[in-house]
Scaffold this motif. Structure first.
Motif, short mmCIF file in Angstrom:
data_model
loop_
_atom_site.label_atom_id
_atom_site.label_comp_id
_atom_site.label_asym_id
_atom_site.label_seq_id
_atom_site.Cartn_x
_atom_site.Cartn_y
_atom_site.Cartn_z
N GLY A 59 -4.27 -13.39 5.12
CA GLY A 59 -5.26 -14.41 4.81
C GLY A 59 -5.11 -15.65 5.66
O GLY A 59 -4.30 -15.72 6.59
N SER A 60 -5.89 -16.65 5.32
CA SER A 60 -5.97 -17.86 6.15
C SER A 60 -4.66 -18.64 6.21
O SER A 60 -4.40 -19.33 7.19
CB SER A 60 -7.09 -18.76 5.64
N GLU A 61 -3.85 -18.53 5.19
CA GLU A 61 -2.58 -19.27 5.20
C GLU A 61 -1.63 -18.78 6.29
O GLU A 61 -0.79 -19.52 6.79
CB GLU A 61 -1.91 -19.16 3.83
N PHE A 62 -1.75 -17.51 6.62
CA PHE A 62 -0.92 -16.88 7.65
C PHE A 62 -1.86 -16.20 8.64
O PHE A 62 -1.81 -14.99 8.84
CB PHE A 62 0.04 -15.87 7.02
N SER A 63 -2.70 -16.97 9.24
CA SER A 63 -3.77 -16.48 10.11
C SER A 63 -3.27 -15.48 11.15
O SER A 63 -2.30 -15.75 11.85
CB SER A 63 -4.44 -17.67 10.81
N GLY A 64 -3.93 -14.34 11.21
CA GLY A 64 -3.61 -13.32 12.20
C GLY A 64 -2.53 -12.35 11.77
O GLY A 64 -2.28 -11.37 12.47
N LEU A 65 -1.86 -12.58 10.65
CA LEU A 65 -0.80 -11.68 10.21
C LEU A 65 -1.43 -10.46 9.54
O LEU A 65 -2.15 -10.57 8.55
CB LEU A 65 0.15 -12.38 9.24
N ARG A 66 -1.15 -9.32 10.11
CA ARG A 66 -1.71 -8.06 9.60
C ARG A 66 -0.61 -7.00 9.63
O ARG A 66 0.08 -6.85 10.63
CB ARG A 66 -2.89 -7.65 10.48
N LEU A 67 -0.47 -6.28 8.55
CA LEU A 67 0.53 -5.24 8.43
C LEU A 67 -0.18 -3.90 8.36
O LEU A 67 -0.97 -3.65 7.45
CB LEU A 67 1.38 -5.45 7.16
N GLU A 68 0.09 -3.04 9.35
CA GLU A 68 -0.46 -1.69 9.37
C GLU A 68 0.37 -0.83 8.41
O GLU A 68 1.60 -0.81 8.51
CB GLU A 68 -0.41 -1.11 10.78
N LEU A 69 -0.27 -0.13 7.52
CA LEU A 69 0.44 0.58 6.46
C LEU A 69 0.57 2.08 6.67
O LEU A 69 1.33 2.74 5.96
CB LEU A 69 -0.25 0.31 5.12
N ALA A 70 -0.11 2.68 7.64
CA ALA A 70 -0.11 4.13 7.83
C ALA A 70 1.30 4.71 7.95
O ALA A 70 1.63 5.71 7.30
CB ALA A 70 -0.96 4.50 9.04
N GLU A 71 2.14 4.09 8.77
CA GLU A 71 3.51 4.61 8.94
C GLU A 71 4.33 4.46 7.68
O GLU A 71 5.18 5.29 7.38
CB GLU A 71 4.20 3.92 10.11
N ILE A 72 4.09 3.40 6.96
CA ILE A 72 4.82 3.19 5.70
C ILE A 72 4.41 4.25 4.69
O ILE A 72 5.23 4.85 4.01
CB ILE A 72 4.59 1.76 5.16
N TRP A 73 3.11 4.50 4.57
CA TRP A 73 2.63 5.51 3.63
C TRP A 73 3.09 6.91 4.05
O TRP A 73 3.33 7.76 3.20
CB TRP A 73 1.12 5.48 3.52
N ALA A 74 3.19 7.16 5.35
CA ALA A 74 3.60 8.48 5.84
C ALA A 74 5.08 8.76 5.57
O ALA A 74 5.50 9.91 5.53
CB ALA A 74 3.32 8.59 7.34
N GLY A 75 5.84 7.69 5.34
CA GLY A 75 7.27 7.87 5.04
C GLY A 75 8.05 7.91 6.29
O GLY A 75 9.09 8.23 6.53
#
Length: 133
Positions: free
Chosen positions: A117-133
């Motif tokens: 969100g705006s408080e941490f502008s540009g911070l994005r965590l891709e979750l595919a690898e985490i979900w894949a284990g």
């Protein structure tokens, strides 16, 4: 806002535990301004602050009600001690609990990515690898 990232397992924060104990998130962010406001001696040990953002990743050792209950208590301690945003990642459920600065956590499921969100502008965590284990 400039951010300082920490992700070492040995990184702990002395101002997060409800009893003054040191808590160590799996990953965290501290604003550069807050970090630079610390005295050099405070930076060399567990800093006396709570991070601006924390991430906890539930693992196999956290399975069962006791494990998740303990992680949620830890997230609540971060929240009550000033963390502005917390993410509790639950890979076995492909879910995230988003812990805001105040209020109840929100559960999100089947996300491909998570933005801070705006408080941490540009911070994005891709979750595919985490979900894949």
């Amino acid at each position: 806002m400039a951010l300082l990232s920490t992700s070492l397992a040995a990184t702990g924060f002395a101002a997060c535990g409800p009893d003054g104990s040191v808590l160590s998130p799996d990953a965290s962010l501290v604003s550069l301004d807050r970090w630079q406001a610390l005295r050099p001696q405070q930076r060399r040990s567990f800093p006396p602050l709570c991070p601006d953002l924390v991430v906890e990743l539930a693992s196999l050792s956290d399975e069962g009600p006791r494990g998740l209950t303990a992680l949620r208590r830890k997230m609540a301690a971060y929240q009550s001690n000033g963390t502005r945003l917390g993410w509790l990642l639950l890979p076995d459920e492909c879910a995230v609990e988003v812990w805001p600065a105040s209020g109840e956590p929100q559960r999100l499921e089947e996300l491909e990515w998570l933005e801070a969100g705006s408080e941490f502008s540009g911070l994005r965590l891709e979750l595919a690898e985490i979900w894949a284990g």
